[in-house]
Motif scaffolding. Structure first.
Motif, PDB file in Angstrom:
ATOM      1  N   ASP A 125      31.678  40.701  40.104  1.00 53.09           N
ATOM      2  CA  ASP A 125      33.072  40.929  40.496  1.00 53.09           C
ATOM      3  C   ASP A 125      33.877  41.327  39.271  1.00 53.09           C
ATOM      4  O   ASP A 125      33.644  40.821  38.172  1.00 53.09           O
ATOM      5  CB  ASP A 125      33.681  39.661  41.103  1.00 53.09           C
ATOM      6  N   THR A 127      38.095  42.537  38.048  1.00 52.67           N
ATOM      7  CA  THR A 127      39.507  42.761  38.343  1.00 52.67           C
ATOM      8  C   THR A 127      40.051  43.662  37.254  1.00 52.67           C
ATOM      9  O   THR A 127      39.833  43.407  36.060  1.00 52.67           O
ATOM     10  CB  THR A 127      40.285  41.431  38.361  1.00 52.67           C
ATOM     11  N   TYR A 160      40.219  45.423  42.683  1.00 51.15           N
ATOM     12  CA  TYR A 160      39.071  44.514  42.706  1.00 51.15           C
ATOM     13  C   TYR A 160      37.842  45.367  42.944  1.00 51.15           C
ATOM     14  O   TYR A 160      37.810  46.182  43.867  1.00 51.15           O
ATOM     15  CB  TYR A 160      39.225  43.480  43.826  1.00 51.15           C
ATOM     16  N   ILE A 162      33.416  45.479  43.032  1.00 51.17           N
ATOM     17  CA  ILE A 162      32.183  44.701  43.145  1.00 51.17           C
ATOM     18  C   ILE A 162      31.007  45.575  42.727  1.00 51.17           C
ATOM     19  O   ILE A 162      31.025  46.795  42.907  1.00 51.17           O
ATOM     20  CB  ILE A 162      31.972  44.132  44.572  1.00 51.17           C
TER      21      ILE A 162
END
Length: 181
Positions: A125, A127, A160, A162
């Motif tokens: 993940d 940000t 965000y 992934i």
């Protein structure tokens, strides 16, 4: 002294004369240059794969570029093109927005300039915070080309991302936080 003896006795002198003649035949006034191998061994550097942080940045920059032109992608392959850079729920939001724009005879114009502020990676993940310049981009009438809405010079955004099973980073959510950075 036999002929063989004379040749044998004159052999070193004959070799000297023959050597000079051979050396001189290689010289000419044609100035033809011949590349010689370099004396130092060439080193070919093998590029390292980008760090996760750099890969996130690259993916995000490509994502923003795709948003700039999403409505101009062919209908039949739009989802496929965009899915290389984003996943749901962001992918569905973008596809829905393209349909909304088209139904109102609107299209996007211009290019958003990315100014990445920070990237935080935690496993698969990430940000990312951006202070992008969208002042030369916006929405316009598809037919008349009249500009209806324009972006801002400093817009705070958060994305965000992934990391998929293929080790590619894709945007899963993109949020506009407001003007000013």
């Amino acid at each position: 002294m036999t002929v063989i003896d004379r040749l044998a006795a004159g052999w070193p002198a004959w070799l000297g004369v023959a050597g000079i003649a051979l050396a001189l035949t290689g010289c000419s006034n044609h100035n033809d240059a011949v590349a010689l191998p370099s004396s130092s061994p060439s080193t070919t550097s093998i590029p390292f794969p980008p760090s996760d942080e750099e890969a996130v940045k690259e993916s995000y920059i490509s994502f923003i570029g795709a948003l700039d032109r999403a409505d101009s992608l062919p209908d039949g392959s739009r989802r496929q093109h965009l899915s290389a850079l984003m996943v749901d729920p962001q992918l569905s939001r973008v596809l829905k927005r393209v349909e909304e724009l088209r139904s109102k005879n609107l299209t996007s114009y211009g290019t958003v300039i990315v100014h990445i502020v920070s990237v935080d990676v935690a496993g698969n993940d990430a940000t990312l915070h951006d202070c992008q310049d969208s002042s030369e981009a916006g929405i316009m009438n598809r037919t008349t080309r009249k500009k209806i809405k324009r972006g801002v010079e400093k817009g705070r955004t958060k994305a965000y991302l992934i990391k998929g099973a293929d080790d590619k980073w894709r945007t899963s959510k993109y949020v506009v936080l407001g003007e000013g950075c």
